[in-house]
Design an enzyme around this catalytic site. Sequence first.
Site, PDB file in Angstrom:
ATOM      1  NE  ARG A 119       1.633  -3.559   0.804  1.00 39.76           N
ATOM      2  CZ  ARG A 119       2.171  -4.646   0.234  1.00 39.76           C
ATOM      3  NH1 ARG A 119       3.365  -4.564  -0.339  1.00 39.76           N
ATOM      4  NH2 ARG A 119       1.529  -5.796   0.250  1.00 39.76           N
ATOM      5  CD  GLU A 146      -2.842 -19.744  -3.818  1.00 37.95           C
ATOM      6  OE1 GLU A 146      -3.548 -20.128  -4.754  1.00 37.95           O
ATOM      7  OE2 GLU A 146      -1.956 -18.868  -3.941  1.00 37.95           O
TER       8      GLU A 146
END
Lengths: 250, 183
Positions: free
Chosen positions: B70, B107
């Site tokens: 993006r 994560e």
Amino acid sequence: MQTIISPLLVSHRLSLAPPVPRLLNNYHHRAPTSIRLSSHRSTNSLRLFSSTVVAAAAAAAAASRDSEMATEDVQDPRIAKIASSIRVIPDFPKPGIMFQDITTLLLDTEAFKDTIALFVERYKDKDISVVAGVEARGFIFGPPIALAIGAKFVPMRKPKKLPGKVISEEYSLEYGTDKIEMHVGAVEPGERAIIIDDLIATGGTLAAAIRLLERVGVKIVECACVIELPELKGKDKLGETPLFVLVSSA
Amino acid sequence: MSGNKEEEDPRINGIKTKIRVVPDFPKKGIMFQDITTVLLDPKAFKDTIDLFVERYRDKNISVVAGIEARGFIFGPPIALAIGAKFVPLRKPKKLPGETIFEEYELEYGNDRLEMHIGAVEAGDRALVVDDLIATGGTLCAAINLLERVGAEVVECACVIELPDLKGRQRLKGKPLCMLVEYR
């Protein structure tokens, strides 16, 4: 929001985009014998001609599809600089493939600006309301064009990237298949679209993008790429949709 | 300028209202900030770009580095408007030429960001652009890549910040400019 399946796919065989003024975009140029492309030299000459096709009668379109525009005009002077800014990387992603690297074009501010300008000049008066860009390099060229012509930008993505409800279209790879996705509701029936990618090779991805947009009733005015690899005949997969490219690499 | 939200500008609210929040994507509990709906509104998209261009046009920026994917949507229009090079920072194995990489934490596990060798030169003044800053891990990796080749990172620019994740603190002291906060 619903997916609209167009019952009128057959109608796309009829006349599509109005003829493009030839002066701007058709040119015929003999290949230089060597191209300066930073330190990577392509062993293939880079032929510079437009693959613009005017889809008039279907038969004439099929015949003219593979022919260069013979008469022509002086090539737009911006094209040579754009072509020479593209770097060719041998054997990427695998042996035998001469990869057309546009990242070097993006480092040349004039060449990048000219690339966008050439597309904008072509599409700005064509009532285009949608610029669809194919992930990821289509995201680099599509948005500047969309902004300049006042159109929406619609990203067409690999599976599972778009967060909302999507419609998908499958297409073939050399081995196996892949999918391209678009958000439901991004486009509306009757909109006029162009599809952008950096390069057309086999045409599989662009063909899938066309099918996806057609399923929701969008008219694809043209597919536009910086580079074409004509030997792979990607144009043939695009059905009645014309193809416009700046640089053809044989 | 300090790298703060452009609070006064009336265009900001128009952009903010166009961002679509998608709950539980990519997994439960995450409120995903979807900018694709901003891109469907030509005025909102243009305003987004204009706000950044106005900020950076007189800052002698020579490189806009955009983070895949993006960042590829917002970076190039900014680069074109301010006359800077655009440099894509990509996931592994996408860039065809010789690259350098920087690892960063997810994560669970790690990922890598790559940049072409030779794209950026020592002394280049760079912006890093992405649609959103969350934990700041990716932006930090981007800053590292640019600094390793001798560029000066002037600022990071994102449309959206998730301030609760404190990404701003992971930018090696570099300022952050964002347009919209989501708490």
